[in-house]
Design a protein around this motif. Structure first.
Motif, PDB file in Angstrom:
ATOM      1  N   HIS A 185      -0.856   7.674 -17.695  1.00 29.36           N
ATOM      2  CA  HIS A 185       0.230   6.630 -17.770  1.00 29.36           C
ATOM      3  C   HIS A 185      -0.663   5.517 -18.254  1.00 29.36           C
ATOM      4  CE1 HIS A 185      -0.891   4.180 -14.089  1.00 29.36           C
ATOM      5  NE2 HIS A 185      -1.444   5.560 -13.654  1.00 29.36           N
ATOM      6  N   ARG A 186       0.275   4.526 -18.815  1.00 32.54           N
ATOM      7  CA  ARG A 186      -0.025   3.301 -19.430  1.00 32.54           C
ATOM      8  C   ARG A 186       0.620   2.300 -18.780  1.00 32.54           C
ATOM      9  NH1 ARG A 186      -2.220   2.792 -24.787  1.00 32.54           N
ATOM     10  NH2 ARG A 186      -3.467   4.736 -25.559  1.00 32.54           N
ATOM     11  N   THR A 187       0.999   2.406 -17.499  1.00 33.17           N
ATOM     12  CA  THR A 187       1.871   1.513 -16.769  1.00 33.17           C
ATOM     13  C   THR A 187       0.877   0.423 -16.275  1.00 33.17           C
ATOM     14  OG1 THR A 187       3.249   3.417 -15.732  1.00 33.17           O
ATOM     15  CG2 THR A 187       3.516   1.351 -14.869  1.00 33.17           C
ATOM     16  N   THR A 188       1.451  -0.922 -16.196  1.00 33.65           N
ATOM     17  CA  THR A 188       0.982  -1.947 -15.394  1.00 33.65           C
ATOM     18  C   THR A 188       1.111  -1.606 -13.971  1.00 33.65           C
ATOM     19  OG1 THR A 188       1.194  -3.606 -17.001  1.00 33.65           O
ATOM     20  CG2 THR A 188       1.170  -4.363 -14.938  1.00 33.65           C
ATOM     21  N   LEU A 189       0.082  -1.400 -13.231  1.00 36.43           N
ATOM     22  CA  LEU A 189       0.486  -0.695 -11.822  1.00 36.43           C
ATOM     23  C   LEU A 189       0.139  -1.758 -10.983  1.00 36.43           C
ATOM     24  CD1 LEU A 189       0.424   2.217 -10.981  1.00 36.43           C
ATOM     25  CD2 LEU A 189      -1.887   2.101 -10.474  1.00 36.43           C
ATOM     26  N   TYR A 190       1.433  -1.945 -10.341  1.00 32.49           N
ATOM     27  CA  TYR A 190       1.838  -2.877  -9.227  1.00 32.49           C
ATOM     28  C   TYR A 190       1.578  -2.218  -7.786  1.00 32.49           C
ATOM     29  CZ  TYR A 190       4.320  -5.366 -13.008  1.00 32.49           C
ATOM     30  OH  TYR A 190       4.837  -5.990 -14.108  1.00 32.49           O
ATOM     31  N   ASN A 191       1.359  -1.165  -7.605  1.00 36.49           N
ATOM     32  CA  ASN A 191       1.272  -0.322  -6.489  1.00 36.49           C
ATOM     33  C   ASN A 191       0.515   1.188  -6.831  1.00 36.49           C
ATOM     34  OD1 ASN A 191       2.754  -2.260  -4.239  1.00 36.49           O
ATOM     35  ND2 ASN A 191       4.282  -1.674  -6.038  1.00 36.49           N
ATOM     36  N   SER A 192      -0.443   1.470  -6.042  1.00 41.92           N
ATOM     37  CA  SER A 192      -0.780   2.860  -6.157  1.00 41.92           C
ATOM     38  C   SER A 192      -0.141   3.731  -4.930  1.00 41.92           C
ATOM     39  CB  SER A 192      -2.195   2.948  -5.883  1.00 41.92           C
ATOM     40  OG  SER A 192      -3.149   2.391  -6.904  1.00 41.92           O
ATOM     41  N   ILE A 193       0.672   4.634  -5.396  1.00 41.59           N
ATOM     42  CA  ILE A 193       1.364   5.483  -4.220  1.00 41.59           C
ATOM     43  C   ILE A 193       0.873   6.835  -4.125  1.00 41.59           C
ATOM     44  CG2 ILE A 193       3.587   6.673  -4.091  1.00 41.59           C
ATOM     45  CD1 ILE A 193       4.814   4.175  -6.102  1.00 41.59           C
ATOM     46  N   TYR A 194       0.763   7.236  -2.578  1.00 36.95           N
ATOM     47  CA  TYR A 194       0.201   8.364  -2.332  1.00 36.95           C
ATOM     48  C   TYR A 194       1.450   9.128  -1.438  1.00 36.95           C
ATOM     49  CZ  TYR A 194      -4.141   5.907  -3.537  1.00 36.95           C
ATOM     50  OH  TYR A 194      -5.035   5.192  -4.333  1.00 36.95           O
ATOM     51  N   ARG A 195       2.000  10.151  -1.890  1.00 37.44           N
ATOM     52  CA  ARG A 195       3.120  10.501  -1.156  1.00 37.44           C
ATOM     53  C   ARG A 195       2.870  12.007  -0.715  1.00 37.44           C
ATOM     54  NH1 ARG A 195       9.469  11.601  -3.110  1.00 37.44           N
ATOM     55  NH2 ARG A 195      10.209  12.651  -1.112  1.00 37.44           N
ATOM     56  N   PHE A 196       3.235  12.122   0.762  1.00 38.02           N
ATOM     57  CA  PHE A 196       2.814  13.572   1.262  1.00 38.02           C
ATOM     58  C   PHE A 196       4.131  13.685   1.797  1.00 38.02           C
ATOM     59  CE2 PHE A 196      -0.704  10.898   1.196  1.00 38.02           C
ATOM     60  CZ  PHE A 196      -1.697  11.441   0.751  1.00 38.02           C
ATOM     61  N   ASP A 197       5.192  14.609   1.162  1.00 40.42           N
ATOM     62  CA  ASP A 197       6.393  14.939   1.946  1.00 40.42           C
ATOM     63  C   ASP A 197       7.252  13.816   2.306  1.00 40.42           C
ATOM     64  OD1 ASP A 197       5.946  17.581   1.542  1.00 40.42           O
ATOM     65  OD2 ASP A 197       5.537  18.022   3.468  1.00 40.42           O
ATOM     66  N   ASP A 198       7.615  13.445   3.515  1.00 37.11           N
ATOM     67  CA  ASP A 198       8.430  12.291   3.961  1.00 37.11           C
ATOM     68  C   ASP A 198       7.455  11.115   4.318  1.00 37.11           C
ATOM     69  OD1 ASP A 198      10.652  13.649   2.941  1.00 37.11           O
ATOM     70  OD2 ASP A 198      11.197  14.375   4.745  1.00 37.11           O
ATOM     71  N   GLU A 199       6.234  11.303   3.967  1.00 36.08           N
ATOM     72  CA  GLU A 199       5.181   9.914   4.171  1.00 36.08           C
ATOM     73  C   GLU A 199       4.757   9.569   3.124  1.00 36.08           C
ATOM     74  OE1 GLU A 199       3.398   9.908   8.459  1.00 36.08           O
ATOM     75  OE2 GLU A 199       3.996  11.812   8.670  1.00 36.08           O
ATOM     76  N   MET A 200       4.207   8.340   3.261  1.00 35.30           N
ATOM     77  CA  MET A 200       3.708   7.782   1.909  1.00 35.30           C
ATOM     78  C   MET A 200       2.733   6.419   2.608  1.00 35.30           C
ATOM     79  SD  MET A 200       6.037   5.819  -0.959  1.00 35.30           S
ATOM     80  CE  MET A 200       7.031   7.467  -1.502  1.00 35.30           C
ATOM     81  N   VAL A 202       1.196   3.284   0.646  1.00 36.15           N
ATOM     82  CA  VAL A 202       1.354   2.523  -0.665  1.00 36.15           C
ATOM     83  C   VAL A 202       0.147   1.491  -0.591  1.00 36.15           C
ATOM     84  CG1 VAL A 202       3.070   0.910  -1.964  1.00 36.15           C
ATOM     85  CG2 VAL A 202       3.796   2.898  -0.778  1.00 36.15           C
ATOM     86  N   ASN A 203      -0.560   1.441  -1.633  1.00 35.23           N
ATOM     87  CA  ASN A 203      -1.768   0.678  -1.857  1.00 35.23           C
ATOM     88  C   ASN A 203      -1.294  -0.477  -2.970  1.00 35.23           C
ATOM     89  OD1 ASN A 203      -5.057   0.810  -2.796  1.00 35.23           O
ATOM     90  ND2 ASN A 203      -4.087  -0.914  -1.874  1.00 35.23           N
ATOM     91  N   THR A 204      -0.802  -1.751  -2.184  1.00 36.01           N
ATOM     92  CA  THR A 204      -0.515  -2.876  -3.063  1.00 36.01           C
ATOM     93  C   THR A 204      -1.687  -3.371  -3.822  1.00 36.01           C
ATOM     94  OG1 THR A 204      -0.906  -4.624  -1.385  1.00 36.01           O
ATOM     95  CG2 THR A 204       1.396  -3.542  -1.484  1.00 36.01           C
ATOM     96  N   HIS A 205      -1.377  -3.917  -4.846  1.00 31.24           N
ATOM     97  CA  HIS A 205      -2.279  -4.338  -5.830  1.00 31.24           C
ATOM     98  C   HIS A 205      -2.196  -6.053  -5.845  1.00 31.24           C
ATOM     99  CE1 HIS A 205      -3.772  -0.792  -7.110  1.00 31.24           C
ATOM    100  NE2 HIS A 205      -2.769  -0.363  -7.555  1.00 31.24           N
ATOM    101  N   VAL A 206      -3.404  -6.801  -5.536  1.00 28.85           N
ATOM    102  CA  VAL A 206      -3.405  -8.298  -5.378  1.00 28.85           C
ATOM    103  C   VAL A 206      -4.411  -8.456  -6.737  1.00 28.85           C
ATOM    104  CG1 VAL A 206      -4.025 -10.201  -4.108  1.00 28.85           C
ATOM    105  CG2 VAL A 206      -3.153  -7.942  -3.094  1.00 28.85           C
ATOM    106  N   HIS A 207      -3.834  -9.552  -7.488  1.00 34.44           N
ATOM    107  CA  HIS A 207      -4.702  -9.969  -8.372  1.00 34.44           C
ATOM    108  C   HIS A 207      -6.126 -10.735  -7.935  1.00 34.44           C
ATOM    109  CE1 HIS A 207      -5.235 -11.979 -12.469  1.00 34.44           C
ATOM    110  NE2 HIS A 207      -5.902 -12.756 -11.758  1.00 34.44           N
ATOM    111  N   GLY A 208      -7.159 -10.282  -8.598  1.00 34.34           N
ATOM    112  CA  GLY A 208      -8.365 -10.651  -8.331  1.00 34.34           C
ATOM    113  C   GLY A 208      -9.047  -9.900  -7.161  1.00 34.34           C
ATOM    114  N   PHE A 209      -8.465  -8.709  -6.808  1.00 35.36           N
ATOM    115  CA  PHE A 209      -8.991  -7.948  -5.705  1.00 35.36           C
ATOM    116  C   PHE A 209      -9.144  -6.662  -6.324  1.00 35.36           C
ATOM    117  CE2 PHE A 209      -7.579 -11.947  -3.331  1.00 35.36           C
ATOM    118  CZ  PHE A 209      -8.726 -11.823  -2.259  1.00 35.36           C
ATOM    119  N   MET A 210     -10.013  -6.042  -5.873  1.00 32.60           N
ATOM    120  CA  MET A 210     -10.130  -4.407  -6.104  1.00 32.60           C
ATOM    121  C   MET A 210      -9.357  -3.641  -4.988  1.00 32.60           C
ATOM    122  SD  MET A 210     -14.150  -3.980  -6.415  1.00 32.60           S
ATOM    123  CE  MET A 210     -13.992  -2.121  -6.522  1.00 32.60           C
TER     124      MET A 210
END
Length: 247
Positions: A185-200, A202-210
């Motif tokens: 994908h070439r998306t501007t990624l605001y969050n990384s998402i890790y879904r496992f069935d009905d649990e998830m 969500v790694n938010t992204h903050v400007h200036g931070f890894m």
């Protein structure tokens, strides 16, 4: 106007009018009205149908719940908030992967930290062979979005692209053996998402931070909630626009 979400969910899971009627204790003609005339079932019937098709009530009937009720349910979807991704216990990652029975979906640029587990490919291959649908969305290393995120994180313009290429190489064996579907994908990624069935997670992204230093939400899907469904729909939108990688 028909309830297309309900119709599609029933067809996808192999349920006909009689199966729904039996599960809810109503006449098949009532089920037909729920679908074709978009009638809203009683709450007990909505819960039964949502459980059958493994979808949330808010997805199947977006207007069924009052705003205050939906707000309270959505708050309950948050299991835990971690101040940083590196503070998420490794045991939680392992548990979520191990308990997944239907769906493992990952949206990242590189997710290179996942490769620290030398057994991950073997584990994901075994999950796929057991019937789990595995979808991996990795960044396009040649995209301007990846280059820009690398600069914003202060690690140099080409550093993240190199990590993405390493992730592609790491996960390629899964795609080669049809144990996972991988797209770029070439998306501007605001969050990384890790879904496992009905649990998830969500790694938010903050400007200036890894990403490792940004907060993570642990969510658990509830039938009438909106939060989990929002991120699930976001993943699907990126997936639909993504392309197979050029290995």
């Amino acid at each position: 106007m028909p309830n297309q979400r309900l119709r599609d969910s029933l067809l996808r899971n192999g349920f006909d009018l009689n199966a729904v009627a039996k599960a809810t204790g109503v006449d098949p003609k009532t089920v037909e009205r729920w679908i074709n005339q978009n009638r809203t079932p009683y709450p007990r019937h909505r819960r039964a149908i949502a459980a059958m098709v493994r979808e949330s009530e808010s997805y199947l009937w977006p207007d069924a719940l009052a705003p205050d009720a939906k707000k309270e349910i959505t708050k309950s979807e948050v299991v835990q908030v971690y101040p940083h991704r590196h503070s998420v216990p490794q045991e939680l990652w392992s548990h979520l992967i191990a308990q997944a029975r239907m769906n493992i979906s990952v949206l990242v640029y590189s997710g290179i930290f996942l490769t620290d587990d030398p057994t991950l490919i073997k584990t994901l291959r075994a999950k796929a062979e057991a019937g789990v649908k595995i979808r991996l969305l990795l960044g396009d290393p040649a995209s301007r979005e990846v280059a820009r995120r690398s600069e914003e994180e202060g690690i140099g313009r080409g550093t993240l692209a190199a990590k993405v290429r390493n992730a592609h190489a790491f996960f390629k064996p899964l795609a080669d053996t049809d144990h996972a579907e991988i797209r770029c994908h070439r998306t501007t990624l605001y969050n990384s998402i890790y879904r496992f069935d009905d649990e998830m997670l969500v790694n938010t992204h903050v400007h200036g931070f890894m990403a490792a230093h940004a907060p993570v939400l642990h969510l658990r899907r509830l039938s009438g909630g909106d939060l989990f469904e929002t991120y699930a729909e976001s993943f699907q939108g990126v997936w639909d626009d993504a392309k197979p990688p050029k290995w």
